[in-house]
Scaffold this active site. Structure first.
Site, mmCIF file in Angstrom:
data_model
loop_
_atom_site.group_PDB
_atom_site.id
_atom_site.type_symbol
_atom_site.label_atom_id
_atom_site.label_comp_id
_atom_site.label_asym_id
_atom_site.label_seq_id
_atom_site.Cartn_x
_atom_site.Cartn_y
_atom_site.Cartn_z
ATOM 1 N N GLU A 167 25.642 -15.081 -22.515
ATOM 2 C CA GLU A 167 26.715 -15.337 -23.471
ATOM 3 C C GLU A 167 26.295 -16.213 -24.652
ATOM 4 O O GLU A 167 26.643 -17.397 -24.742
ATOM 5 C CB GLU A 167 27.924 -15.949 -22.757
ATOM 6 N N GLU A 351 30.065 -9.544 -15.928
ATOM 7 C CA GLU A 351 31.076 -10.499 -15.454
ATOM 8 C C GLU A 351 32.459 -9.949 -15.729
ATOM 9 O O GLU A 351 32.733 -9.461 -16.824
ATOM 10 C CB GLU A 351 30.961 -11.866 -16.159
#
Length: 440
Positions: A167, A351
Site C-alpha cells: 500500500e 486484502e
C-alpha cells in the site's frame, strides 16, 4: 457462506493475510526500533498509546498460528517481513535471529502445504533510517534494495511469491500528508517525495529479486471508491482529485510509466528533481498486481489549498471502522485495473475484510456480519472472473485480530479472535464458515 471453492476456477487460490508489526511482537528477538515504536509513544498519536511491542506474540506462537492456517484450509499465507527485525539499524549489521524466524515461518508453511507469499515492507521503517529522512530521502531506494538482497538471500528460494511494498498510498500519504500514521508528518513536500520514492524503492527491490532469479513478483496497492457528494462540477472535480492521488497515481506510475496530470497539479512542484527519469526503474516488470479493497468514500469540495476536498458520511451500512460496505467497488477496481493498467496480468485480491466489535461468548464468536461481508465481496470477484478478468486469488484480511496501527487494539479484523490479555486464540464463526466453503 453461499459461495464455495467449487464456484471458482480450479486454480483459484484462497488465502489469509497479516503483517509483521501487527502480530509478531516487535520488542523481542533482537528487532530494532521502528518509527511506529516512537510514533506510538508520542501522546495523542495512538489510542491509549498502544504499540506493537507484544502484539499477538506471533514470534513465540508461530507453530500454533500456522496450524490455524492449515486447519482453515487456505492455499496461500500472505505475511510481511520486518526490515528492523532483519537489519535493526536499517543498514549494515544483520540480526541472524530475525532471519532465522522467517526461515522457520517459510519452512513451517511449506511443511503444511501452504504457499508462502512474502511482502517485504508493511510500514515499520527502522528508526535509524527515519532519522535520515526516511521515505523523503531518495537514498531509501538503495537502502531498501540492500534489505531485499539480505532477506531474499535467506528465503527467496522458497517463497511462492513476493511483493516489495504494501500500500504505497498509506506509506506516503497517510504518514506524510495526513499525519495519521508514522512518521506523523503533515507536509506536502515530504508527501510528494515519499510518493515517488516508494515507487522507486519498489522498482529497485523488484530488480534485485529478478537478479536473484526469482519470479512471481507483484505490486500491491490499496483502493477506495470515490463518489462525489452531488452532481455539481465542484464535487465531481473533488472526487476525481481524491481518486487521482489515492487510486490512479500509483497504478499509473507502476504500469503506465507516468503520473496523472491532475495529481501533478498538486504535488508536481514538490517532487524531487529528475523524477521523470526514474520510470524505467519504477516500471520494472511484475507478474501480478494485488488489490487491497475495503470501502468507498463520499467526497465533497472544501475551501483551502489543493486537494481542497473533504470526506462526508455516507448512507450505507458501516463496519466498526466507520467504513461503508460497498462490494461493487471491488468489482469496479478489478475491471479498471485490468482494462487501464495491468492489461491481462493476473490479479489477486490481497486484502479484503471488515472490523467488528467481536466478543467471545460461551467459547464462540458469532460474527455473521463478517461472513456476509466476505460472501458479498467474493460474489463480485466471481462476477469479474465471469467477465474474463484474470482474478486468480482472494486473501482475507486478516487471519487474526491484531494491532490496528493508530487505532490500537480496539478494531478487530480477524477470522480468529485474540484476547489481548491472555493472547488466547478463538476461531470465529467466519473462520469456520470460510473453512467449510473452501474445503477441498
Amino acid at each position: 457462506m453461499t459461495l464455495t471453492r467449487n464456484d471458482f476456477p480450479g486454480d483459484f487460490l484462497f488465502g489469509a493475510s497479516t503483517s509483521s508489526y501487527q502480530i509478531e511482537g516487535h520488542a523481542q528477538g533482537g528487532a530494532g526500533q521502528t518509527h511506529w515504536d516512537t510514533f506510538a509513544r508520542t501522546p495523542g498519536n495512538v489510542v491509549r498509546g498502544e504499540h506493537g511491542g507484544r502484539a499477538c506474540d506471533h514470534y513465540n506462537r508461530l507453530d500454533a498460528d500456522l496450524d490455524l492456517l492449515k486447519d482453515l484450509g487456505v492455499d496461500v499465507y500472505r505475511f510481511s517481513t520486518s526490515w528492523a527485525r532483519v537489519m535493526p539499524e536499517g543498514r549494515g549489521n544483520v540480526n541472524e535471529a530475525g532471519l532465522d524466524f522467517y526461515d522457520r515461518l517459510v519452512d513451517g508453511l511449506l511443511e503444511r502445504g501452504i504457499k508462502p507469499a512474502a511482502t517485504l515492507y508493511h510500514w515499520e521503517l527502522p528508526s535509524a533510517l527515519a532519522d535520515l529522512g526516511g521515505w523523503a530521502n531518495r537514498d531509501i531506494a538503495s537502502w531498501f534494495a540492500d534489505f531485499t538482497e539480505v532477506i531474499m538471500g535467506r528465503i527467496g528460494d522458497r517463497v511462492w511469491s513476493a511483493a516489495p511494498i504494501n500500500e504505497p498510498w498509506c506509506v506516503s500519504w497517510m504518514g506524510h500528508f495526513l499525519g495519521h500514521h508514522a512518521p506523523g508528518l503533515r507536509d506536502i513536500r515530504a508527501t510528494a517525495r515519499a510518493m515517488h520514492h516508494v515507487l522507486l524503492a519498489h522498482g529497485r527491490a523488484t530488480q534485485v529479486m529478478r537478479g536473484r532469479g526469482m519470479d512471481n513478483l507483484g505490486a500491491i496497492c490499496n483502493f477506495e471508491y470515490a463518489v462525489p457528494v452531488d452532481n455539481s462540477p465542484e464535487a465531481q472535480r473533488a472526487a476525481r482529485t481524491y481518486d487521482g492521488y489515492y487510486n490512479r497515481f500509483f497504478l499509473s506510475g507502476l504500469f503506465n510509466g507516468a503520473y496523472p496530470e491532475d495529481v501533478l497539479e498538486g504535488i508536481g512542484p514538490h517532487l524531487p528533481a529528475g523524477w521523470q527519469d526514474d520510470f524505467d526503474t519504477i516500471t520494472a516488470p511484475v507478474d501480478w498486481c494485488g488489490i487491497n479493497y475495503y470501502t468507498r468514500k463520499i467526497i465533497a469540495p472544501a475551501n483551502g489549498p489543493w486537494p481542497a476536498l473533504e470526506e462526508v458520511d455516507g448512507p450505507l451500512p458501516k463496519t466498526q471502522m466507520g467504513w461503508e460496505i460497498y462490494p461493487d467497488g471491488l468489482h469496479a477496481f478489478l475491471k479498471r485495473t485490468h482494462d487501464a493498467y495491468t492489461r491481462g496480468l493476473p490479479l489477486y485480491v490481497t486484502e479484503n475484510g471488515m472490523a467488528a466489535p467481536d466478543t467471545v461468548s460461551n467459547g464462540a464468536v458469532n460474527d455473521t456480519a463478517r461472513v456476509d461481508y466476505l460472501d458479498a465481496h467474493l460474489a463480485r470477484v466471481k462476477q469479474a472472473i465471469d467477465e474474463d478478468i484474470p482474478v486468480k486469488g482472494y486473501f482475507v484480511w486478516s487471519l487474526m485480530d491484531n494491532y490496528e496501527w493508530a487505532l490500537g487494539y480496539d478494531k478487530r479484523f480477524g477470522l480468529v479472535h485474540v484476547d489481548f490479555n491472555t493472547l488466547e486464540r478463538t476461531p470465529k464463526a467466519s473462520y469456520h464458515a470460510l473453512a467449510t466453503a473452501i474445503a477441498r
